[in-house]
Structures are given as structure tokens and as C-alpha cells.
Design a protein around this motif. Structure first.
Motif, PDB file in Angstrom:
ATOM      1  N   THR A   6      28.772 -15.007  -1.523  1.00  0.00           N
ATOM      2  CA  THR A   6      29.173 -15.098  -0.132  1.00  0.00           C
ATOM      3  C   THR A   6      27.996 -14.692   0.733  1.00  0.00           C
ATOM      4  N   THR A   7      27.669 -15.507   1.727  1.00  0.00           N
ATOM      5  CA  THR A   7      26.566 -15.227   2.620  1.00  0.00           C
ATOM      6  C   THR A   7      27.121 -14.854   3.982  1.00  0.00           C
ATOM      7  N   ALA A   8      26.220 -14.461   4.882  1.00  0.00           N
ATOM      8  CA  ALA A   8      26.652 -14.127   6.238  1.00  0.00           C
ATOM      9  C   ALA A   8      27.297 -15.325   6.918  1.00  0.00           C
ATOM     10  N   ALA A   9      26.879 -16.535   6.540  1.00  0.00           N
ATOM     11  CA  ALA A   9      27.422 -17.757   7.135  1.00  0.00           C
ATOM     12  C   ALA A   9      28.739 -18.170   6.496  1.00  0.00           C
ATOM     13  N   GLY A  10      29.104 -17.518   5.400  1.00  0.00           N
ATOM     14  CA  GLY A  10      30.353 -17.875   4.727  1.00  0.00           C
ATOM     15  C   GLY A  10      30.129 -18.045   3.246  1.00  0.00           C
ATOM     16  N   PRO A  11      31.134 -18.507   2.511  1.00  0.00           N
ATOM     17  CA  PRO A  11      31.004 -18.648   1.072  1.00  0.00           C
ATOM     18  C   PRO A  11      29.990 -19.722   0.712  1.00  0.00           C
ATOM     19  N   ALA A  12      29.229 -19.465  -0.338  1.00  0.00           N
ATOM     20  CA  ALA A  12      28.230 -20.432  -0.798  1.00  0.00           C
ATOM     21  C   ALA A  12      28.863 -21.383  -1.808  1.00  0.00           C
ATOM     22  N   THR A  13      28.375 -22.620  -1.833  1.00  0.00           N
ATOM     23  CA  THR A  13      28.838 -23.592  -2.815  1.00  0.00           C
ATOM     24  C   THR A  13      28.381 -23.151  -4.196  1.00  0.00           C
ATOM     25  N   PRO A  14      29.254 -23.206  -5.223  1.00  0.00           N
ATOM     26  CA  PRO A  14      28.847 -22.777  -6.556  1.00  0.00           C
ATOM     27  C   PRO A  14      27.673 -23.600  -7.071  1.00  0.00           C
ATOM     28  N   GLY A  15      26.763 -22.932  -7.800  1.00  0.00           N
ATOM     29  CA  GLY A  15      25.667 -23.634  -8.457  1.00  0.00           C
ATOM     30  C   GLY A  15      26.188 -24.385  -9.665  1.00  0.00           C
ATOM     31  N   PRO A  16      25.273 -25.051 -10.417  1.00  0.00           N
ATOM     32  CA  PRO A  16      25.714 -25.873 -11.566  1.00  0.00           C
ATOM     33  C   PRO A  16      26.555 -25.108 -12.576  1.00  0.00           C
ATOM     34  N   ALA A  17      26.129 -23.885 -12.954  1.00  0.00           N
ATOM     35  CA  ALA A  17      26.895 -23.116 -13.935  1.00  0.00           C
ATOM     36  C   ALA A  17      28.236 -22.710 -13.347  1.00  0.00           C
ATOM     37  N   GLY A  18      28.213 -22.268 -12.086  1.00  0.00           N
ATOM     38  CA  GLY A  18      29.447 -21.872 -11.419  1.00  0.00           C
ATOM     39  C   GLY A  18      30.391 -23.036 -11.229  1.00  0.00           C
ATOM     40  N   ALA A  19      29.843 -24.225 -10.943  1.00  0.00           N
ATOM     41  CA  ALA A  19      30.677 -25.413 -10.754  1.00  0.00           C
ATOM     42  C   ALA A  19      31.380 -25.794 -12.054  1.00  0.00           C
ATOM     43  N   ALA A  20      30.669 -25.707 -13.172  1.00  0.00           N
ATOM     44  CA  ALA A  20      31.273 -26.028 -14.469  1.00  0.00           C
ATOM     45  C   ALA A  20      32.364 -25.022 -14.808  1.00  0.00           C
ATOM     46  N   GLU A  21      32.111 -23.744 -14.524  1.00  0.00           N
ATOM     47  CA  GLU A  21      33.090 -22.691 -14.774  1.00  0.00           C
ATOM     48  C   GLU A  21      34.331 -22.896 -13.902  1.00  0.00           C
ATOM     49  N   LEU A  22      34.095 -23.259 -12.633  1.00  0.00           N
ATOM     50  CA  LEU A  22      35.204 -23.520 -11.723  1.00  0.00           C
ATOM     51  C   LEU A  22      36.039 -24.697 -12.200  1.00  0.00           C
ATOM     52  N   ARG A  23      35.388 -25.797 -12.565  1.00  0.00           N
ATOM     53  CA  ARG A  23      36.120 -26.973 -13.071  1.00  0.00           C
ATOM     54  C   ARG A  23      36.988 -26.602 -14.263  1.00  0.00           C
ATOM     55  N   SER A  24      36.408 -25.846 -15.193  1.00  0.00           N
ATOM     56  CA  SER A  24      37.145 -25.455 -16.393  1.00  0.00           C
ATOM     57  C   SER A  24      38.365 -24.610 -16.032  1.00  0.00           C
ATOM     58  N   LEU A  25      38.188 -23.661 -15.122  1.00  0.00           N
ATOM     59  CA  LEU A  25      39.297 -22.812 -14.695  1.00  0.00           C
ATOM     60  C   LEU A  25      40.395 -23.640 -14.041  1.00  0.00           C
ATOM     61  N   LEU A  26      40.016 -24.499 -13.097  1.00  0.00           N
ATOM     62  CA  LEU A  26      41.008 -25.289 -12.372  1.00  0.00           C
ATOM     63  C   LEU A  26      41.766 -26.230 -13.305  1.00  0.00           C
ATOM     64  N   LEU A  27      41.034 -26.936 -14.161  1.00  0.00           N
ATOM     65  CA  LEU A  27      41.693 -27.888 -15.066  1.00  0.00           C
ATOM     66  C   LEU A  27      42.633 -27.182 -16.041  1.00  0.00           C
ATOM     67  N   SER A  28      42.287 -25.944 -16.426  1.00  0.00           N
ATOM     68  CA  SER A  28      43.146 -25.212 -17.356  1.00  0.00           C
ATOM     69  C   SER A  28      44.481 -24.814 -16.722  1.00  0.00           C
ATOM     70  N   ARG A  29      44.529 -24.824 -15.382  1.00  0.00           N
ATOM     71  CA  ARG A  29      45.760 -24.429 -14.678  1.00  0.00           C
ATOM     72  C   ARG A  29      46.547 -25.622 -14.129  1.00  0.00           C
ATOM     73  N   ILE A  30      46.055 -26.845 -14.355  1.00  0.00           N
ATOM     74  CA  ILE A  30      46.769 -28.048 -13.935  1.00  0.00           C
ATOM     75  C   ILE A  30      47.480 -28.609 -15.166  1.00  0.00           C
ATOM     76  N   HIS A  31      48.782 -28.668 -15.112  1.00  0.00           N
ATOM     77  CA  HIS A  31      49.562 -29.085 -16.283  1.00  0.00           C
ATOM     78  C   HIS A  31      49.992 -30.547 -16.172  1.00  0.00           C
ATOM     79  N   ASP A  32      49.972 -31.219 -17.308  1.00  0.00           N
ATOM     80  CA  ASP A  32      50.461 -32.595 -17.384  1.00  0.00           C
ATOM     81  C   ASP A  32      51.967 -32.586 -17.622  1.00  0.00           C
ATOM     82  N   VAL A  33      52.683 -33.379 -16.829  1.00  0.00           N
ATOM     83  CA  VAL A  33      54.128 -33.533 -17.002  1.00  0.00           C
ATOM     84  C   VAL A  33      54.386 -35.023 -17.261  1.00  0.00           C
ATOM     85  N   PRO A  34      54.660 -35.392 -18.513  1.00  0.00           N
ATOM     86  CA  PRO A  34      54.845 -36.812 -18.826  1.00  0.00           C
ATOM     87  C   PRO A  34      56.140 -37.372 -18.238  1.00  0.00           C
TER      88      PRO A  34
END
Length: 197
Positions: A6-34
Motif C-alpha cells: 500500500t502506497t500513499a496514493a493507495g493500494p499497489a497493483t500486485p507484482g507477477p508473484a503476487g498476481a499468481a498468488e492472488l489468482r490461486s487464492l481467488l480460484l480456490s474459493r470459486i466453486h463449480d455448481v453443475p
């Protein structure tokens, strides 16, 4: 959230490692309902993500960072799950929130935009005075599917005299080609999908 600061201007966009970690976290919490809402459809249920304060917090931070990156003055949330995501993002980013609703749900004077569905048409609207000319507006929704609602919201933004800062979604269903549908309406503005399937 690891990988973002987080910077004085607001939250910073995640870098490559952070973006991959974020994607993994989000996808793990989205459930498929057939077979919901009809046979043959695989519904992406985001309610487990919303119930997890760590995942929901990380999602809010990432979307708020996009508000700062794209210099948004306001965010639009598309009915109905877009409301759930966009409202806390607006608070976190320090910008205004504008709901875009199904036709007939808002009081007062509205701008209305029709769009095509697979079978038939639908309409969305927002208050006519919700946006000021020149304001930069980021559209937020949970899922980009065929892109019809998002495309209609871009037309509403421009009709109000405001500028499209971009579209940001939690999940893009790439096989439904919504990105391709939106290209002309985006007119060079970015489409940001935090996860894609």
C-alpha cells in the motif's frame, strides 16, 4: 496480502508473484455448481469467496488498486453481484459508487440502455445525474460472460459525458468471447480480469 504493497496514493497493483498468488487464492474459493440454473451449465459460485474475509479482502484490495492505476473517479457496479464487489472497492479506493440496475428499479430520472441477450433483449439504467462530464469511471462486475451487460454500461457512461476508465472483473469466462464483444466499445480502455477460465 503478500505480493502487494500500500502506497500513499493507495493500494499497489500486485507484482507477477503476487498476481499468481492472488489468482490461486481467488480460484480456490470459486466453486463449480453443475447443471445450474439449467442442465449443461456449470455455474461459478462466488459466495464461498465472499464468506472468506482473507479472499474477499484480497479481491477488494486488487480491484481498488486498479481504480488507482486507471485513475478512476467513480466505480459502477452491475446488478447484482457487481454491487457486492464494487461498493467496498469504492470505499477502499476513496471514490464514488454508482449502481447500474435492471430497468425500472431506480427512482427519479434515469438513462436507459437496451442490449441483446441470447434470446431477446434486456435493459439496464442508472441515474441520469450519477456521473459528471469528464469523470473517469471503472466498471466492476463479478463475471464477464458474453459481455452484453458490460457493453451496455459503457454506452451509459459515454452518454452521460463521462469517460470509460476500463472494465474490471473477478472472473472472465474466456470461452464465451465476451472480451471480443467488448473490444469496440472499450475504444482502447483496458479490460482487467483477475482470473480467467
Amino acid at each position: 496480502m503478500s505480493g502487494a504493497e500500500t502506497t500513499a496514493a493507495g493500494p499497489a497493483t500486485p507484482g507477477p508473484a503476487g498476481a499468481a498468488e492472488l489468482r490461486s487464492l481467488l480460484l480456490s474459493r470459486i466453486h463449480d455448481v453443475p447443471d445450474y440454473p439449467q442442465p449443461g451449465v456449470m455455474f461459478k459460485d462466488i459466495t464461498p469467496l465472499l464468506a472468506d474475509p482473507v479472499a474477499f479482502g484480497a479481491l477488494t484490495e486488487a480491484l481498488a488498486a486498479l481504480c488507482h492505476t486507471h485513475r478512476a473517479d467513480k466505480v459502477i457496479g452491475l446488478e447484482a453481484r457487481g454491487f457486492i464487489l464494487a461498493a467496498p472497492v469504492a470505499v477502499r479506493a476513496g471514490v464514488g459508487f454508482v449502481p447500474v440496475r435492471k430497468a425500472g428499479k431506480l427512482p427519479g430520472t434515469t438513462l436507459r440502455q437496451a442490449y441483446e441477450l441470447e434470446y431477446g433483449t434486456a435493459e439496464i439504467e442508472m441515474h441520469a445525474d450519477a456521473l459528471r462530464p469528464g469523470e473517469r469511471v471503472l466498471v466492476i462486475d463479478d463475471v464477464l460472460a458474453t459481455g452484453g451487460t458490460a457493453e451496455a454500461s459503457l454506452h451509459l457512461i459515454r452518454r452521460s459525458g463521462a469517460q470509460v476508465a476500463g472494465v474490471a472483473v473477478l472472473l472472465e469466462l474466456g470461452f464465451l468471447a465476451g472480451r471480443q464483444r467488448l473490444q469496440a466499445s472499450l475504444d482502447g480502455a483496458p479490460l482487467e480480469a483477475l482470473t480467467t477460465v
